[in-house]
Design a protein around this motif. Structure first.
Motif, PDB file in Angstrom:
ATOM      1  N   LEU A  71       0.870  -1.180   0.000  1.00 35.72           N
ATOM      2  CA  LEU A  71       0.000   0.000   0.000  1.00 35.72           C
ATOM      3  C   LEU A  71       0.906   1.228   0.000  1.00 35.72           C
ATOM      4  O   LEU A  71       1.625   1.465   0.968  1.00 35.72           O
ATOM      5  N   GLY A  72       0.878   2.000  -1.096  1.00 31.08           N
ATOM      6  CA  GLY A  72       1.783   3.152  -1.201  1.00 31.08           C
ATOM      7  C   GLY A  72       3.080   2.771  -1.881  1.00 31.08           C
ATOM      8  O   GLY A  72       4.161   3.170  -1.449  1.00 31.08           O
ATOM      9  N   SER A  73       2.974   1.996  -2.975  1.00 35.32           N
ATOM     10  CA  SER A  73       4.188   1.450  -3.614  1.00 35.32           C
ATOM     11  C   SER A  73       5.018   2.517  -4.317  1.00 35.32           C
ATOM     12  O   SER A  73       6.189   2.282  -4.612  1.00 35.32           O
ATOM     13  N   LEU A  80      -0.554  -3.588  -5.767  1.00 33.98           N
ATOM     14  CA  LEU A  80       0.236  -2.372  -5.570  1.00 33.98           C
ATOM     15  C   LEU A  80      -0.749  -1.211  -5.586  1.00 33.98           C
ATOM     16  O   LEU A  80      -1.661  -1.199  -6.427  1.00 33.98           O
ATOM     17  N   THR A  81      -0.574  -0.243  -4.674  1.00 29.31           N
ATOM     18  CA  THR A  81      -1.463   0.930  -4.707  1.00 29.31           C
ATOM     19  C   THR A  81      -0.651   2.222  -4.680  1.00 29.31           C
ATOM     20  O   THR A  81       0.457   2.254  -4.150  1.00 29.31           O
ATOM     21  N   ALA A  82      -1.266   3.278  -5.253  1.00 25.06           N
ATOM     22  CA  ALA A  82      -0.692   4.630  -5.186  1.00 25.06           C
ATOM     23  C   ALA A  82      -1.857   5.603  -5.082  1.00 25.06           C
ATOM     24  O   ALA A  82      -3.027   5.199  -5.200  1.00 25.06           O
ATOM     25  N   GLN A  83      -1.557   6.873  -4.880  1.00 26.46           N
ATOM     26  CA  GLN A  83      -2.627   7.870  -4.811  1.00 26.46           C
ATOM     27  C   GLN A  83      -2.818   8.575  -6.144  1.00 26.46           C
ATOM     28  O   GLN A  83      -3.891   8.592  -6.694  1.00 26.46           O
ATOM     29  N   SER A  84      -1.723   9.158  -6.686  1.00 27.80           N
ATOM     30  CA  SER A  84      -1.878   9.914  -7.935  1.00 27.80           C
ATOM     31  C   SER A  84      -0.814   9.606  -8.981  1.00 27.80           C
ATOM     32  O   SER A  84      -1.019   9.903 -10.160  1.00 27.80           O
ATOM     33  N   ASP A 143      19.460   3.003   6.070  1.00 31.05           N
ATOM     34  CA  ASP A 143      18.925   2.496   4.808  1.00 31.05           C
ATOM     35  C   ASP A 143      17.673   1.688   5.151  1.00 31.05           C
ATOM     36  O   ASP A 143      17.757   0.644   5.810  1.00 31.05           O
ATOM     37  N   MET A 144      16.513   2.190   4.725  1.00 27.73           N
ATOM     38  CA  MET A 144      15.249   1.563   5.117  1.00 27.73           C
ATOM     39  C   MET A 144      15.085   0.151   4.571  1.00 27.73           C
ATOM     40  O   MET A 144      14.211  -0.601   5.003  1.00 27.73           O
ATOM     41  N   ARG A 145      15.930  -0.226   3.597  1.00 29.97           N
ATOM     42  CA  ARG A 145      15.798  -1.578   3.058  1.00 29.97           C
ATOM     43  C   ARG A 145      16.182  -2.638   4.086  1.00 29.97           C
ATOM     44  O   ARG A 145      15.766  -3.784   3.964  1.00 29.97           O
ATOM     45  N   ALA A 184       5.018   0.535   8.191  1.00 30.56           N
ATOM     46  CA  ALA A 184       5.939   1.675   8.047  1.00 30.56           C
ATOM     47  C   ALA A 184       5.249   2.942   8.514  1.00 30.56           C
ATOM     48  O   ALA A 184       5.849   3.779   9.176  1.00 30.56           O
ATOM     49  N   ASN A 185       3.973   3.057   8.188  1.00 31.29           N
ATOM     50  CA  ASN A 185       3.215   4.258   8.529  1.00 31.29           C
ATOM     51  C   ASN A 185       3.084   4.396  10.039  1.00 31.29           C
ATOM     52  O   ASN A 185       2.772   3.430  10.734  1.00 31.29           O
ATOM     53  N   LYS A 186       3.335   5.606  10.545  1.00 32.30           N
ATOM     54  CA  LYS A 186       3.210   5.793  11.994  1.00 32.30           C
ATOM     55  C   LYS A 186       1.953   6.572  12.349  1.00 32.30           C
ATOM     56  O   LYS A 186       1.433   6.464  13.449  1.00 32.30           O
ATOM     57  N   GLU A 187       1.452   7.375  11.372  1.00 27.00           N
ATOM     58  CA  GLU A 187       0.333   8.254  11.722  1.00 27.00           C
ATOM     59  C   GLU A 187      -0.910   7.462  12.112  1.00 27.00           C
ATOM     60  O   GLU A 187      -1.683   7.908  12.963  1.00 27.00           O
ATOM     61  N   CYS A 188      -1.128   6.283  11.493  1.00 23.70           N
ATOM     62  CA  CYS A 188      -2.353   5.537  11.815  1.00 23.70           C
ATOM     63  C   CYS A 188      -2.336   5.026  13.247  1.00 23.70           C
ATOM     64  O   CYS A 188      -3.356   5.041  13.931  1.00 23.70           O
TER      65      CYS A 188
HETATM   66  N1  LIG Z   1      10.533   7.271   4.018  1.00 23.35           N
HETATM   67  C1  LIG Z   1      11.087   6.731   5.072  1.00 23.35           C
HETATM   68  O1  LIG Z   1      12.300   6.519   5.115  1.00 23.35           O
HETATM   69  C2  LIG Z   1      10.239   6.353   6.264  1.00 23.35           C
HETATM   70  C3  LIG Z   1      10.874   5.833   7.404  1.00 23.35           C
HETATM   71  C4  LIG Z   1      10.080   5.430   8.483  1.00 23.35           C
HETATM   72  C5  LIG Z   1       8.705   5.560   8.425  1.00 23.35           C
HETATM   73  N2  LIG Z   1       8.124   6.101   7.310  1.00 23.35           N
HETATM   74  C6  LIG Z   1       6.661   6.262   7.286  1.00 23.35           C
HETATM   75  O2  LIG Z   1       6.159   5.548   6.157  1.00 23.35           O
HETATM   76  C7  LIG Z   1       5.032   6.228   5.589  1.00 23.35           C
HETATM   77  C8  LIG Z   1       5.332   6.506   4.116  1.00 23.35           C
HETATM   78  O3  LIG Z   1       6.421   7.409   4.052  1.00 23.35           O
HETATM   79  P1  LIG Z   1       7.123   7.777   2.671  1.00 23.35           P
HETATM   80  O4  LIG Z   1       8.281   8.633   3.040  1.00 23.35           O
HETATM   81  O5  LIG Z   1       7.327   6.546   1.867  1.00 23.35           O
HETATM   82  O6  LIG Z   1       5.983   8.687   2.003  1.00 23.35           O
HETATM   83  P2  LIG Z   1       5.861   9.158   0.468  1.00 23.35           P
HETATM   84  O7  LIG Z   1       7.167   9.026  -0.216  1.00 23.35           O
HETATM   85  O8  LIG Z   1       5.206  10.478   0.504  1.00 23.35           O
HETATM   86  O9  LIG Z   1       4.870   8.060  -0.163  1.00 23.35           O
HETATM   87  C9  LIG Z   1       3.549   7.953   0.249  1.00 23.35           C
HETATM   88  C10 LIG Z   1       2.816   6.876  -0.527  1.00 23.35           C
HETATM   89  O10 LIG Z   1       1.424   6.913  -0.127  1.00 23.35           O
HETATM   90  C11 LIG Z   1       0.598   7.217  -1.289  1.00 23.35           C
HETATM   91  N3  LIG Z   1      -0.480   8.104  -0.809  1.00 23.35           N
HETATM   92  C12 LIG Z   1      -0.377   9.417  -0.502  1.00 23.35           C
HETATM   93  N4  LIG Z   1      -1.567   9.887  -0.066  1.00 23.35           N
HETATM   94  C13 LIG Z   1      -2.437   8.842  -0.118  1.00 23.35           C
HETATM   95  C14 LIG Z   1      -3.809   8.684   0.188  1.00 23.35           C
HETATM   96  N5  LIG Z   1      -4.558   9.725   0.630  1.00 23.35           N
HETATM   97  N6  LIG Z   1      -4.388   7.475   0.007  1.00 23.35           N
HETATM   98  C15 LIG Z   1      -3.663   6.413  -0.452  1.00 23.35           C
HETATM   99  N7  LIG Z   1      -2.351   6.505  -0.753  1.00 23.35           N
HETATM  100  C16 LIG Z   1      -1.745   7.699  -0.573  1.00 23.35           C
HETATM  101  C17 LIG Z   1       1.523   7.891  -2.266  1.00 23.35           C
HETATM  102  O11 LIG Z   1       1.031   7.771  -3.605  1.00 23.35           O
HETATM  103  P3  LIG Z   1       1.532   8.840  -4.748  1.00 23.35           P
HETATM  104  O12 LIG Z   1       2.990   8.576  -4.956  1.00 23.35           O
HETATM  105  O13 LIG Z   1       0.707   8.487  -5.925  1.00 23.35           O
HETATM  106  O14 LIG Z   1       1.267  10.202  -4.175  1.00 23.35           O
HETATM  107  C18 LIG Z   1       2.813   7.086  -2.046  1.00 23.35           C
HETATM  108  O15 LIG Z   1       2.722   5.831  -2.681  1.00 23.35           O
HETATM  109  C19 LIG Z   1       4.849   7.496   6.429  1.00 23.35           C
HETATM  110  O16 LIG Z   1       3.868   7.277   7.394  1.00 23.35           O
HETATM  111  C20 LIG Z   1       6.210   7.702   7.097  1.00 23.35           C
HETATM  112  O17 LIG Z   1       6.106   8.350   8.348  1.00 23.35           O
HETATM  113  C21 LIG Z   1       8.851   6.486   6.237  1.00 23.35           C
END
Ligand SMILES: NC(=O)c1ccc[n+]([C@@H]2O[C@H](COP(=O)([O-])OP(=O)(O)OC[C@H]3O[C@@H](n4cnc5c(N)ncnc54)[C@H](OP(=O)(O)O)[C@@H]3O)[C@@H](O)[C@H]2O)c1
Length: 402
Positions: free
Chosen positions: A16-18, A47-51, A276-278, A134-138
């Motif tokens: 979710l959020g690929s 696989l899902t995305a928003q836009s 490295d998040m991987r 990965a998501n923390k806000e939920c």
């Molecule tokens: N990035 C990191 O290293 C990291 C580390 C630890 C935790 N996290 C947590 O992981 C989560 C994702 O972080 P990220 O950095 O990967 O974010 P990101 O790069 O902004 O990616 C967000 C993903 O969610 C999709 N999305 C956005 N709004 C949406 C909605 N309303 N409904 C459904 N899908 C939606 C986006 O699709 P589009 O691309 O089409 O907009 C994208 O696939 C966050 O909660 C963050 O706190 C991230």
């Protein structure tokens, strides 16, 4: 000799959020697994995305999920067209993302940003899947409810956030009584050494330029305000059932040590890895086994020092705001998270200044203290509080911008 990891690599995965930072890293780990363990490793359900329909279609053609879903309903036609002739199903809209999470798969990577992940994450939890979170806000917005849903369905929750994944590896839950303190580290973000006057005029470009991690815009801004660490304290409280006074934060600019767990016998265990998040993603996909990942390796000989310091509460008030909400409980974390999401978007849209983010969150919380200690019983209660806090925070942002 290569270990037999077929029970791991046969797991069917939904991302979710690929198209985001975590989503792309997840697919990178899966691509590496396919090269290492065989082309059929980690078959993908959805696989899902928003836009970002272009990247979603490109990922779908490469990774061959059964289905690809775009959250923005207006882009459904484009996705269908781009996947014509591939045999990959497509769907569009918010409900379709939630339905995608409910489709049978073994592991669901929840990598959508913000509280928008709550409904899809709960859909996956309710069918008892393994959730790589990965998501923390939920979990900040709906911690009690989320925890209850996990307990009722028997879902397995594996934290992916690097500090929580590290804690998950270090914590001995059989000796929970002996856990004295869990310390999460923070890099300090790009403004760690900046005086307040300079922070006041910081631009979005400067705020998202994280010194160690490459991440999405929202979490990068949260790292710059230290709200990210505040959200992570709340996340740790709900994930590991730890009281607020057993949770601490230290600034560690090198981002090598991700978490420290101190036990009653005086031992402190630390988890180290390159930023490295991987690494946590591979750990979550393979747990409880271990598999190869393409992550950067740690070379301690190259690093001549690891340093730790106490965060500055004056320049980074968001951390204190989050700690107060953690102690208050009830809806306070929900309101904190909603106000922060609105304030970060306003900052990224150049409508408010960097230091205004904390002010918007504080003013929203002050206006909502009257009923913020109530504990919501259902998702609607959470979503209602989330919506009201967003409206209020938006009004405060507009007033500031005027
Ligand atoms: N990035 C990191 O290293 C990291 C580390 C630890 C935790 N996290 C947590 O992981 C989560 C994702 O972080 P990220 O950095 O990967 O974010 P990101 O790069 O902004 O990616 C967000 C993903 O969610 C999709 N999305 C956005 N709004 C949406 C909605 N309303 N409904 C459904 N899908 C939606 C986006 O699709 P589009 O691309 O089409 O907009 C994208 O696939 C966050 O909660 C963050 O706190 C991230």
């Amino acid at each position: 000799m290569m270990a037999d990891l077929s029970a791991v690599t046969s797991r069917r995965v939904t991302v979710l959020g690929s198209t985001g930072s975590i989503g792309v890293s997840t697919l990178d780990v899966i691509a590496h697994a396919r090269e290492t363990y065989g082309a059929d490793a980690f078959p993908i359900e959805v696989l899902t995305a928003q836009s970002n329909v272009e990247l979603l279609a490109e990922q779908a053609r490469r990774f061959r999920p059964r289905m690809a879903v775009i959250g923005d309903a207006a882009r459904g036609g484009a996705l269908k067209q781009m996947l014509a002739g591939t045999g990959i199903e497509s769907a569009a809209g918010r409900e379709a993302v939630i339905e995608a999470a409910a489709r049978p798969s073994d592991v669901v990577m929840v990598a959508i940003v913000g509280a928008a992940s709550l409904a899809p994450a709960l859909a996956a939890v309710r069918r008892g899947a393994t959730i790589a979170l990965a998501n923390k806000e939920c979990i900040v917005a709906a911690g009690d409810l989320f925890r209850r849903a996990v307990a009722e369905s028997g879902a397995t929750l594996i934290p992916v956030d690097s500090e929580h994944n590290a804690a998950f590896q270090l914590l001995n839950f059989d000796e929970a009584h002996a856990i004295e303190r869990v310390t999460l580290t923070a890099s300090g973000g790009p403004f760690r050494d900046w005086p307040s006057e300079r922070m006041a005029v910081a631009t979005p470009e400067q705020a998202v330029a994280h010194p160690n991690w490459s991440m999405g815009a929202k979490i990068s801004v949260d790292s710059a305000t230290l709200m990210n660490k505040g959200l992570e304290l709340i996340e740790a409280h709900f994930l590991f059932s730890l009281e607020p006074d057993r949770l601490a934060v230290l600034v560690h600019p090198q981002s090598i040590v991700h978490c420290l767990v101190s036990y009653a016998d005086g031992s402190t265990l630390a988890h180290l890895s390159a930023p490295d998040m991987r690494t946590p993603i591979a750990h979550a996909l393979a747990w409880p086994r271990r598999m190869s990942s393409p992550s950067r390796r740690l070379d301690l000989a190259m690093l001549n020092k690891l340093t730790f310091e106490v965060p500055d509460p004056e320049r980074f008030p968001c951390l204190n705001l989050a700690q107060t909400c953690l102690r208050q409980g009830g809806l306070a974390p929900t309101i904190l998270n909603a106000a922060n999401e609105v304030a970060v978007q306003a900052f990224l849209g150049r409508r408010i200044g960097f230091l205004d983010i904390a002010r918007v969150v504080e003013d929203t919380l002050s206006a909502r203290t009257a009923n913020s200690t109530a504990i919501p019983r259902d998702v609607d209660g959470i979503l209602d509080a989330d919506r009201q806090a967003r409206d209020l925070a938006d009004t405060i942002c507009r007033r500031m911008a005027a």
